[in-house]
Design a protein around this motif. Structure first.
Motif, mmCIF file in Angstrom:
data_model
loop_
_atom_site.group_PDB
_atom_site.id
_atom_site.type_symbol
_atom_site.label_atom_id
_atom_site.label_comp_id
_atom_site.label_asym_id
_atom_site.label_seq_id
_atom_site.Cartn_x
_atom_site.Cartn_y
_atom_site.Cartn_z
ATOM 1 N N ARG A 20 0.891 -1.324 -0.164
ATOM 2 C CA ARG A 20 0.064 0.042 -0.120
ATOM 3 C C ARG A 20 0.816 1.217 -0.049
ATOM 4 N NH1 ARG A 20 -5.006 1.317 -0.024
ATOM 5 N NH2 ARG A 20 -6.316 2.512 1.413
ATOM 6 N N ARG A 21 0.932 1.975 -1.205
ATOM 7 C CA ARG A 21 1.512 3.358 -0.990
ATOM 8 C C ARG A 21 0.592 4.308 -1.719
ATOM 9 N NH1 ARG A 21 4.739 0.823 1.286
ATOM 10 N NH2 ARG A 21 6.843 0.470 0.716
ATOM 11 N N GLY A 22 1.258 5.664 -1.557
ATOM 12 C CA GLY A 22 0.735 6.770 -2.137
ATOM 13 C C GLY A 22 1.063 6.749 -3.548
ATOM 14 N N GLN A 23 0.168 7.456 -4.327
ATOM 15 C CA GLN A 23 0.509 7.271 -5.600
ATOM 16 C C GLN A 23 -0.153 8.763 -6.124
ATOM 17 O OE1 GLN A 23 -0.563 4.558 -8.629
ATOM 18 N NE2 GLN A 23 1.738 4.249 -9.176
ATOM 19 N N VAL A 24 0.931 9.844 -6.804
ATOM 20 C CA VAL A 24 0.415 11.147 -7.364
ATOM 21 C C VAL A 24 0.847 10.806 -8.780
ATOM 22 C CG1 VAL A 24 1.205 13.552 -7.526
ATOM 23 C CG2 VAL A 24 1.007 12.272 -5.336
ATOM 24 N N ILE A 25 -0.116 11.093 -9.733
ATOM 25 C CA ILE A 25 -0.030 11.104 -11.068
ATOM 26 C C ILE A 25 0.022 12.377 -11.656
ATOM 27 C CG2 ILE A 25 -1.181 10.148 -13.170
ATOM 28 C CD1 ILE A 25 -0.293 7.985 -11.188
ATOM 29 N N LEU A 26 1.165 12.599 -12.630
ATOM 30 C CA LEU A 26 1.186 14.016 -13.229
ATOM 31 C C LEU A 26 1.131 13.788 -14.662
ATOM 32 C CD1 LEU A 26 4.622 14.740 -11.392
ATOM 33 C CD2 LEU A 26 2.466 15.519 -10.796
ATOM 34 N N VAL A 57 4.264 9.217 -9.259
ATOM 35 C CA VAL A 57 5.190 9.560 -8.148
ATOM 36 C C VAL A 57 4.696 8.603 -7.064
ATOM 37 C CG1 VAL A 57 5.938 11.435 -6.657
ATOM 38 C CG2 VAL A 57 5.470 11.810 -9.011
ATOM 39 N N THR A 58 5.668 7.370 -6.559
ATOM 40 C CA THR A 58 5.096 6.737 -5.145
ATOM 41 C C THR A 58 5.692 7.334 -4.139
ATOM 42 O OG1 THR A 58 5.452 5.025 -6.993
ATOM 43 C CG2 THR A 58 5.411 4.449 -4.656
ATOM 44 N N THR A 59 4.859 7.290 -3.180
ATOM 45 C CA THR A 59 5.246 7.748 -1.882
ATOM 46 C C THR A 59 4.760 6.761 -0.623
ATOM 47 O OG1 THR A 59 3.323 8.991 -1.199
ATOM 48 C CG2 THR A 59 4.593 10.016 -2.698
ATOM 49 N N ALA A 60 5.256 7.020 0.500
ATOM 50 C CA ALA A 60 4.971 6.274 1.755
ATOM 51 C C ALA A 60 3.455 6.712 1.890
ATOM 52 C CB ALA A 60 5.757 6.559 2.890
ATOM 53 N N ALA A 66 1.595 15.412 1.456
ATOM 54 C CA ALA A 66 2.555 16.392 1.814
ATOM 55 C C ALA A 66 3.217 16.668 0.284
ATOM 56 C CB ALA A 66 3.458 15.951 2.709
ATOM 57 N N VAL A 67 3.590 15.309 -0.402
ATOM 58 C CA VAL A 67 4.315 15.189 -1.833
ATOM 59 C C VAL A 67 3.073 15.884 -2.685
ATOM 60 C CG1 VAL A 67 4.983 13.806 -3.359
ATOM 61 C CG2 VAL A 67 5.780 13.217 -0.983
ATOM 62 N N SER A 80 -3.923 13.101 -10.205
ATOM 63 C CA SER A 80 -4.729 12.740 -8.975
ATOM 64 C C SER A 80 -3.670 12.357 -7.885
ATOM 65 C CB SER A 80 -5.422 11.451 -9.545
ATOM 66 O OG SER A 80 -4.378 10.374 -9.922
ATOM 67 N N ALA A 81 -4.041 12.082 -6.810
ATOM 68 C CA ALA A 81 -3.323 11.678 -5.623
ATOM 69 C C ALA A 81 -4.060 10.805 -4.918
ATOM 70 C CB ALA A 81 -2.759 12.993 -4.849
ATOM 71 N N GLU A 82 -3.676 9.596 -4.699
ATOM 72 C CA GLU A 82 -4.566 8.606 -3.943
ATOM 73 C C GLU A 82 -3.764 7.434 -3.307
ATOM 74 O OE1 GLU A 82 -6.145 6.084 -7.774
ATOM 75 O OE2 GLU A 82 -7.369 7.809 -6.989
ATOM 76 N N LEU A 83 -4.309 6.690 -2.424
ATOM 77 C CA LEU A 83 -3.551 5.494 -1.964
ATOM 78 C C LEU A 83 -3.812 4.317 -3.092
ATOM 79 C CD1 LEU A 83 -4.399 5.853 1.880
ATOM 80 C CD2 LEU A 83 -2.375 6.399 0.756
ATOM 81 N N SER A 84 -2.679 3.715 -3.176
ATOM 82 C CA SER A 84 -2.840 2.587 -4.360
ATOM 83 C C SER A 84 -2.504 1.395 -3.787
ATOM 84 C CB SER A 84 -2.279 2.982 -5.516
ATOM 85 O OG SER A 84 -2.807 4.128 -5.886
#
Length: 135
Positions: A20-26, A57-60, A66-67, A80-84
């Motif tokens: 389970r990670r955060g994912q921001v799509i640009l 963009v993958t985040t914790a 924050a990212v 978009s920015a969501e947990l994936s």
């Protein structure tokens, strides 16, 4: 499930296959990979990947907002920015199995009770295009 050669497992029985990670799509059309990577790493992202005209963009999990906010403030085109659920490994699926799998996923996605479908399959781009034409 049986109509498409699938079966329903117990709740969480395949969770070990995903992280389970955060994912921001640009929007990859409006920003280059190097600029996005610099801004993302500075904001605390774990990774940046380019695929099909988008930058992922993958985040914790805890760093997602924050990212995402930092990338917006940097003027980057956040789609978009969501947990994936990110698969740990991919399983190659070919031929008729790929068609059946995509039919199952399409029908599951159409159900009102299903909010998201996560999968760890890998289908060749040419085969995927053929399947999408049929569906």
């Amino acid at each position: 499930f049986t109509k498409f050669n699938g079966n329903l497992g117990a709740n969480g029985c395949v969770s070990y296959l995903f992280k389970r990670r955060g994912q921001v799509i640009l929007d990859g059309e409006r920003v280059d990979l190097e600029s996005a990577m610099d801004a993302a790493i500075e904001a605390g992202a774990e990774d940046v990947e380019e695929e099909d005209g988008v930058l992922a963009v993958t985040t914790a999990m805890g760093d997602l907002h924050a990212v995402g906010d930092a990338l917006r403030e940097a003027g980057l085109p956040v789609v978009s920015a969501e947990l994936s659920q990110i698969p740990n490994t991919l399983v190659k699926v070919e031929g008729g199995d790929a068609t059946t799998l995509m039919k199952l996923i399409t029908h599951m996605d159409d159900l009102d009770d299903v909010s998201a479908v996560s999968a760890n399959f890998d289908i060749d781009d040419d085969l995927m295009a053929e399947i999408e034409e049929k569906l």
